[in-house]
Enzyme design. Structure first.
Site, PDB file in Angstrom:
ATOM      1  N   LYS A 221     -39.749  -5.510 -53.376  1.00 61.46           N
ATOM      2  CA  LYS A 221     -38.518  -5.820 -52.624  1.00 61.46           C
ATOM      3  C   LYS A 221     -37.452  -4.612 -52.805  1.00 61.46           C
ATOM      4  O   LYS A 221     -36.977  -4.158 -51.631  1.00 61.46           O
ATOM      5  CB  LYS A 221     -37.489  -6.838 -53.596  1.00 61.46           C
ATOM      6  CG  LYS A 221     -36.251  -7.013 -52.743  1.00 61.46           C
ATOM      7  CD  LYS A 221     -35.409  -7.822 -53.750  1.00 61.46           C
ATOM      8  CE  LYS A 221     -35.765  -9.289 -54.070  1.00 61.46           C
ATOM      9  NZ  LYS A 221     -34.759 -10.219 -54.871  1.00 61.46           N
TER      10      LYS A 221
ATOM     11  N   GLU B  38     -45.692   0.005 -60.975  1.00 62.80           N
ATOM     12  CA  GLU B  38     -47.172  -0.342 -60.656  1.00 62.80           C
ATOM     13  C   GLU B  38     -47.734  -0.290 -59.268  1.00 62.80           C
ATOM     14  O   GLU B  38     -48.538   0.137 -58.805  1.00 62.80           O
ATOM     15  CB  GLU B  38     -47.417  -1.653 -61.226  1.00 62.80           C
ATOM     16  CG  GLU B  38     -47.176  -1.986 -62.916  1.00 62.80           C
ATOM     17  CD  GLU B  38     -45.751  -2.142 -63.194  1.00 62.80           C
ATOM     18  OE1 GLU B  38     -45.606  -2.641 -64.481  1.00 62.80           O
ATOM     19  OE2 GLU B  38     -44.754  -2.018 -62.457  1.00 62.80           O
TER      20      GLU B  38
ATOM     21  N   GLY C 149     -38.211 -12.878 -57.494  1.00 63.02           N
ATOM     22  CA  GLY C 149     -39.680 -12.566 -57.217  1.00 63.02           C
ATOM     23  C   GLY C 149     -40.573 -14.013 -57.051  1.00 63.02           C
ATOM     24  O   GLY C 149     -41.435 -14.190 -56.574  1.00 63.02           O
ATOM     25  N   ARG C 150     -40.503 -14.610 -58.213  1.00 59.86           N
ATOM     26  CA  ARG C 150     -41.320 -15.822 -58.451  1.00 59.86           C
ATOM     27  C   ARG C 150     -41.033 -17.029 -57.569  1.00 59.86           C
ATOM     28  O   ARG C 150     -41.720 -17.745 -57.399  1.00 59.86           O
ATOM     29  CB  ARG C 150     -41.485 -16.400 -59.764  1.00 59.86           C
ATOM     30  CG  ARG C 150     -39.923 -16.730 -60.299  1.00 59.86           C
ATOM     31  CD  ARG C 150     -40.008 -16.793 -61.986  1.00 59.86           C
ATOM     32  NE  ARG C 150     -38.697 -16.978 -62.568  1.00 59.86           N
ATOM     33  CZ  ARG C 150     -37.814 -16.219 -62.634  1.00 59.86           C
ATOM     34  NH1 ARG C 150     -37.762 -15.050 -62.361  1.00 59.86           N
ATOM     35  NH2 ARG C 150     -36.500 -16.468 -63.001  1.00 59.86           N
TER      36      ARG C 150
ATOM     37  N   GLU D 196     -41.295 -17.223 -67.191  1.00 54.85           N
ATOM     38  CA  GLU D 196     -40.210 -16.151 -66.919  1.00 54.85           C
ATOM     39  C   GLU D 196     -39.023 -16.842 -66.274  1.00 54.85           C
ATOM     40  O   GLU D 196     -37.821 -16.259 -66.629  1.00 54.85           O
ATOM     41  CB  GLU D 196     -40.676 -15.308 -65.575  1.00 54.85           C
ATOM     42  CG  GLU D 196     -39.916 -14.227 -65.220  1.00 54.85           C
ATOM     43  CD  GLU D 196     -40.624 -13.325 -64.172  1.00 54.85           C
ATOM     44  OE1 GLU D 196     -40.069 -13.329 -63.197  1.00 54.85           O
ATOM     45  OE2 GLU D 196     -41.543 -12.709 -64.787  1.00 54.85           O
TER      46      GLU D 196
ATOM     47  N   HIS E   5     -66.112 -26.885 -71.325  1.00 55.34           N
ATOM     48  CA  HIS E   5     -67.191 -26.184 -72.077  1.00 55.34           C
ATOM     49  C   HIS E   5     -66.848 -25.035 -72.803  1.00 55.34           C
ATOM     50  O   HIS E   5     -67.490 -23.913 -73.191  1.00 55.34           O
ATOM     51  CB  HIS E   5     -68.358 -25.888 -71.177  1.00 55.34           C
ATOM     52  CG  HIS E   5     -68.921 -27.129 -70.443  1.00 55.34           C
ATOM     53  ND1 HIS E   5     -70.137 -27.738 -71.156  1.00 55.34           N
ATOM     54  CD2 HIS E   5     -68.618 -27.897 -69.534  1.00 55.34           C
ATOM     55  CE1 HIS E   5     -70.440 -28.693 -70.539  1.00 55.34           C
ATOM     56  NE2 HIS E   5     -69.614 -28.712 -69.487  1.00 55.34           N
TER      57      HIS E   5
ATOM     58  N   LYS F  68     -39.990  -2.619 -69.065  1.00 54.56           N
ATOM     59  CA  LYS F  68     -40.022  -1.610 -68.009  1.00 54.56           C
ATOM     60  C   LYS F  68     -39.173  -0.335 -68.339  1.00 54.56           C
ATOM     61  O   LYS F  68     -39.899   0.768 -68.021  1.00 54.56           O
ATOM     62  CB  LYS F  68     -39.262  -2.279 -66.529  1.00 54.56           C
ATOM     63  CG  LYS F  68     -39.921  -3.453 -65.790  1.00 54.56           C
ATOM     64  CD  LYS F  68     -39.057  -3.725 -64.661  1.00 54.56           C
ATOM     65  CE  LYS F  68     -39.789  -4.737 -64.037  1.00 54.56           C
ATOM     66  NZ  LYS F  68     -39.028  -5.344 -62.852  1.00 54.56           N
TER      67      LYS F  68
END
Length: 451
Positions: free
Chosen positions: A93, A99, A152-153, A238, A269, A398
């Site tokens: 954004k 990153e 963001g999410r 979050e 399993h 951050k």
């Protein structure tokens, strides 16, 4: 808000159609065969999850996702493709996410090596920072922004979903939005006793606060939903991982659960043993379709459904000591060994689960599922007394990471605590060469509060 949203969606559609039909192409007119989306968190998890989920609807360029700042992720992706036929989308954004921008610079270097200095035709962005995207050489017509009020999410419904739209086409993306809108209307209008997001939230609060269950396992019996648990993990943890109310007062009760999971039947399993017989009760959420996309393999899907239903039944009913004793006796065990076998083969049961059954995993249904979980998280946050749309806990890491980077690269670190200084020393190149003094054992950091 609606006119701006509609305008952006129309621009996305036009861009996606152009890439898909070849009218928007790379340097020299090469048609795009692959798309690399560079993002992290909300700019990555949604598109990854949905693109995998709706593989039967793919008829556009192949989409790939680069998120981890670990150089191995970039290396493993870039070695597979031809830069001349690759479109790169940088999703951030503010265009400052460390990153994402680190990965973007690496990919841009790869593009220049393969295409030449003029790589603008190979670039697009999901961002509101037009000045920064312009500096990167991205044309304004290839930049798609969204408003500051979109976290963001929660951004996947808009431009962050661009790679997904490129893969499945604008019409399927519209169907995905229509499914979400149908769930929105249901949430707004249905009475609480028939309101699915509310019912799931009430069950969640009951399990968390009244039963004391701290963990929730998301278990899709759907091969193409491998990333759904991770997507819902971010959405839930979050949003509702908080210990302070909206008023700034400490909460007097538990809040968001630990969310994790994996696919059935693989999980059976791996970790289901703990679901059935572990000391902690973990609430399970199964997802299963009535119909698969592979009618010629219907016997596979029948077995899949049987497994899903069997697991929820086993969690609910368990196995009584009488039943276990009969099994042990039929196997020929007697006396003390029969007693031991009976104890091992008894299941407590009464372990809670929810099963979400849907007709078929289509774009419309996937939109319904994601919107359902969003509204569920919101209702739980209202009950717990905080704002599910902020995430102050994300910021501290951050800030500390930015401060530590120069120290990792060799600058003075005396301002740091002894534990962090010790790890920095161990991770420097010089100390790595002297590591033989301590053998080849890994370093374990212990928080003093754990002693």
């Amino acid at each position: 808000m609606r006119p701006a949203i509609a305008k952006t969606l129309a621009r996305e559609k036009q861009f996606a159609q152009g890439v898909r039909d070849g009218s928007i192409a790379g340097q020299g007119g090469a048609r795009f065969t692959d798309v690399i989306n560079i993002g992290i968190g909300g700019s990555d998890l949604g598109p990854v999850m949905a693109t995998l989920a709706l593989a039967p609807y793919h008829d556009g360029p192949r989409c790939h996702f680069l998120s981890n700042v670990d150089g191995a992720h970039a290396y493993d992706i870039l070695k597979k493709f031809d830069p001349k036929t690759t479109l790169v989308i940088v999703a951030s954004k503010m265009f400052t996410t460390t990153e994402t921008m680190t990965n973007a610079r690496t990919v841009l270097g790869w593009l220049r090596d393969g295409v030449g200095p003029d790589i603008g035709a190979h670039l697009a962005a999901v961002s509101t920072a037009l000045e920064l995207t312009s500096k990167m050489g991205i044309a304004e017509s290839s930049v798609f922004g969204f408003a500051d009020w979109v976290g963001g999410r929660y951004s996947f419904w808009g431009p962050v979903g661009l790679p997904f739209m490129l893969a499945v086409g604008p019409e399927n993306f519209r169907s995905f939005l229509a499914g979400a809108a149908a769930m929105d209307r249901h949430f707004q209008t249905a009475e609480p006793r028939q309101n699915l997001p509310m019912l799931m939230a009430f069950v969640g609060v009951w399990h968390r606060n009244f039963c004391g269950y701290p963990s929730r396992a998301v278990l899709p019996y759907e091969q193409r939903l491998p990333r759904l648990p991770a997507y819902l993990q971010q959405l839930d943890m979050e949003s509702n991982g908080k210990c302070v109310s909206k008023d700034g007062a400490p909460l007097a009760h538990a809040s968001g659960p630990v969310v994790w999971g994996g696919q059935g039947t693989n999980g059976q399993h791996a970790f289901y043993q703990l679901l059935h017989l572990g000391m902690d009760v973990i609430r399970a959420e199964f997802l299963i379709a009535a119909e698969s996309h592979e009618p010629k393999l219907s016997h596979h899907h029948a077995l899949l459904k049987a497994n899903c239903l069997a697991q929820s039944e086993a969690l609910m009913l368990g196995r009584s000591q009488k039943q276990a004793m009969e099994i042990a006796a039929n196997l020929g065990y007697g006396g003390q060994e029969q007693t031991r076998q009976t104890a091992q083969r008894s299941f407590p049961g009464n372990r809670p689960s929810i099963t979400l059954a849907y007709p078929k995993l289509t774009p419309f249904v996937l939109g319904q599922i994601i919107a359902l979980y969003e509204h569920r998280v919101f209702v739980e946050g209202v009950i717990w007394g905080f704002n599910s749309f902020d995430q102050w806990g994300v910021e501290l890491g951050k800030e500390l990471s930015n401060a530590l980077l120069p120290m990792v690269q060799g600058s003075d670190c005396t301002s740091k605590d002894a534990s962090t200084r010790g790890l920095l020393k161990k991770l420097t190149a010089q100390d790595a060469r002297q590591g033989h003094e301590f053998g080849h054992f890994p370093v374990v950091k212990c928080n003093p509060r754990c002693w």
